[in-house]
Design an enzyme around this catalytic site. Structure first.
Site, short mmCIF file in Angstrom:
data_model
loop_
_atom_site.label_atom_id
_atom_site.label_comp_id
_atom_site.label_asym_id
_atom_site.label_seq_id
_atom_site.Cartn_x
_atom_site.Cartn_y
_atom_site.Cartn_z
N ALA A 75 31.49 53.70 -0.72
CA ALA A 75 31.25 53.41 -2.19
C ALA A 75 32.04 52.24 -2.59
O ALA A 75 31.99 51.76 -3.69
CB ALA A 75 31.50 54.97 -2.96
N GLN A 183 29.77 61.18 -6.43
CA GLN A 183 29.95 62.51 -6.55
C GLN A 183 28.69 63.30 -6.73
O GLN A 183 28.59 64.70 -6.76
CB GLN A 183 31.00 62.80 -7.36
N CYS A 331 50.73 60.64 -5.78
CA CYS A 331 51.98 60.02 -5.36
C CYS A 331 51.84 58.43 -5.61
O CYS A 331 50.85 57.80 -4.59
CB CYS A 331 52.11 60.37 -4.06
C1 LIG Z 1 35.19 58.80 -2.80
C2 LIG Z 1 34.83 58.03 -4.27
C3 LIG Z 1 34.52 56.70 -3.65
C4 LIG Z 1 35.13 56.16 -2.44
O1 LIG Z 1 34.28 56.03 -1.50
P1 LIG Z 1 34.38 55.57 -0.16
O2 LIG Z 1 33.18 55.75 0.59
O3 LIG Z 1 35.43 56.37 0.46
O4 LIG Z 1 34.89 54.12 -0.08
C5 LIG Z 1 34.46 55.84 -4.84
N1 LIG Z 1 34.04 56.62 -6.11
C6 LIG Z 1 33.97 57.84 -6.25
C7 LIG Z 1 33.60 58.56 -7.36
C8 LIG Z 1 34.46 58.62 -5.05
O5 LIG Z 1 34.61 59.89 -5.38
#
Ligand SMILES: *Cc1c(COP(=O)(O)O)cnc(C)c1O
Length: 407
Positions: A75, A183, A331
């Site tokens: 994502a 999500q 952190c």
């Molecule tokens: C986890 C997350 C991402 C990042 O996704 P990756 O596949 O780990 O790069 C981006 N946006 C939201 C809202 C996320 O929860």
């Protein structure tokens, strides 16, 4: 429950890979090793077939055409491709993007890059429920606006934005609507076209698929959306994302989508029951517990709670050998910063630091929730018993009026 077992309630950070997904992936590491771009032998054909099938499984989950699914590494990459790719592609039309202060860093940092490249970005505030103000959104649109980027649901609180209403405003003003839907895809019904979303980022490892594979939905008709590639190379994925496709990962992502389509409603119903049980029990057992974000517009498997006058990181240490959750503190290099999302909801630093996110998942059991209720009740009570601030609060001291000396 056995002592060794670790209860995993951090599914918004990443989900376990469903064993059925792992099974589907295995042949593509050794038996079928082909590069999906190898057009002249059966290994390549089989890999390409597998990728095509996965693209259909994913498209079917979100009710779009397979051609509209562009595979990425996750994502983060999909967010970057959408934001920077639209900014570059639509430079003739304008240079202004609108987003929220509560977006994921993948969106916020891509927007910061856009500002460095000469673009303008408006970061809208949210209300105390974590929701966008639609009047603010409409007022922020100018004739230079090319895109609005609003996450479907927030990763820290699970708060779901009014997507249909946002989509209607974007359509009225002829601007593109992008959403980080990481999500929500595979958890609740998501149909981007139904709500007017033109670009949508999501990822395998938040929906029981493998890590390192994600996708960007790019709308192909009315309007036909284009993005400028951010990676130069072999011209894979219709020229939008070069790089050899992660065939086993894509196969697993496809299988995860198929399982989600069949099981997400059942999962959501069961998990909202467990989430409500956890929330209700903690609020009954303990004083001064607050739910962060909208209770009505929220993902079924998430609760973000603040335990007043208890420091979240310290609280976690009372049970983190047994239960994995996230705290509302991040952190950053040397210091512990309160969550910028909760601060944007209007929480003070103290309440933000006292928050814990519980995110349940497909493999969460009722026994684990009962264990968590017990551990949290004991942990919070223990921390408060030791806390001079809690004692002052119980004695009725107005803590806001106390002037603390610097240290
Ligand atoms: C986890 C997350 C991402 C990042 O996704 P990756 O596949 O780990 O790069 C981006 N946006 C939201 C809202 C996320 O929860």
């Amino acid at each position: 429950m056995s002592k060794e077992k670790l209860v995993y309630l951090d599914n918004n950070a990443t989900t376990p890979t469903d064993p059925r997904v792992v099974d589907a992936m295995l042949p593509y590491f050794y038996e079928i090793p082909g590069n999906a771009a190898s057009r002249n032998h059966p290994f390549g054909w089989k890999a390409e077939e597998a990728v095509d099938y996965a693209r259909e499984q994913i498209a079917s989950l979100i009710n779009v055409e397979p051609k509209e699914v562009i595979f990425t590494s996750g994502a983060t990459e999909a967010d970057n491709l959408a934001i920077k790719g639209v900014f570059e592609m639509y430079a003739q039309k304008g240079n202004h993007i609108i987003t929220l202060t509560t977006e994921h860093k993948a969106v916020l940092d891509a927007c910061k890059k856009v500002e460095k490249m000469g673009g303008q970005v408006t970061y809208l505030e949210v209300n105390d429920k974590g929701l966008i103000n639609l009047a603010d959104l409409e007022a922020a649109i100018t004739d230079k606006t090319i895109m609005v980027s609003v996450m479907w649901a927030n990763n820290e609180t699970g708060v779901i934005q009014p997507m249909k209403e946002i989509g209607a405003i974007c359509a009225k003003h002829g601007v593109l609507f992008m959403s980080d839907a990481t999500q929500v895809v595979g958890k609740i019904d998501v149909d981007p076209r139904e709500v007017g979303v033109h670009l949508m980022a999501f990822t395998g490892h938040k929906m029981y698929g493998p890590k390192g594979v994600g996708a960007l939905f790019v709308n192909r008709k009315n309007p036909r959306v284009k993005v400028t590639a951010q990676m130069d190379g072999g011209g894979h994925e219709r020229g939008m994302r070069s790089g050899t496709l992660n065939v086993p990962g894509i196969v697993g992502f496809g299988k995860a989508a198929e399982i989600a389509k069949a099981e997400m409603h059942k999962d959501a119903e069961r998990l909202s029951g467990l989430r409500d049980k956890l929330e209700t029990a903690l609020m009954n057992n303990l004083e001064e517990v607050y739910i962060n974000g909208s209770k009505e517009n929220r993902m079924p498997h998430v609760t973000n709670l603040s335990f007043k006058h208890v420091e979240g990181e310290g609280l976690m240490m009372t049970f983190n050998q047994n239960i994995a959750v996230s705290s509302g503190s991040a952190c950053t290099s040397a210091s512990l910063e309160p969550s910028y999302v909760l601060i944007a909801y209007g929480l003070g630093d103290d309440l933000a630091h006292s928050s814990i996110r519980f995110s349940l998942g497909r493999f969460t059991t009722e026994e684990e929730i009962d264990f968590t209720i017990d551990a949290l009740t004991k942990g919070v009570s223990h921390m408060r018993d030791l806390s001079p601030i809690w004692e002052m609060y119980k004695e009725g001291v107005d803590l806001d009026a106390v002037v603390w000396s610097a240290h």
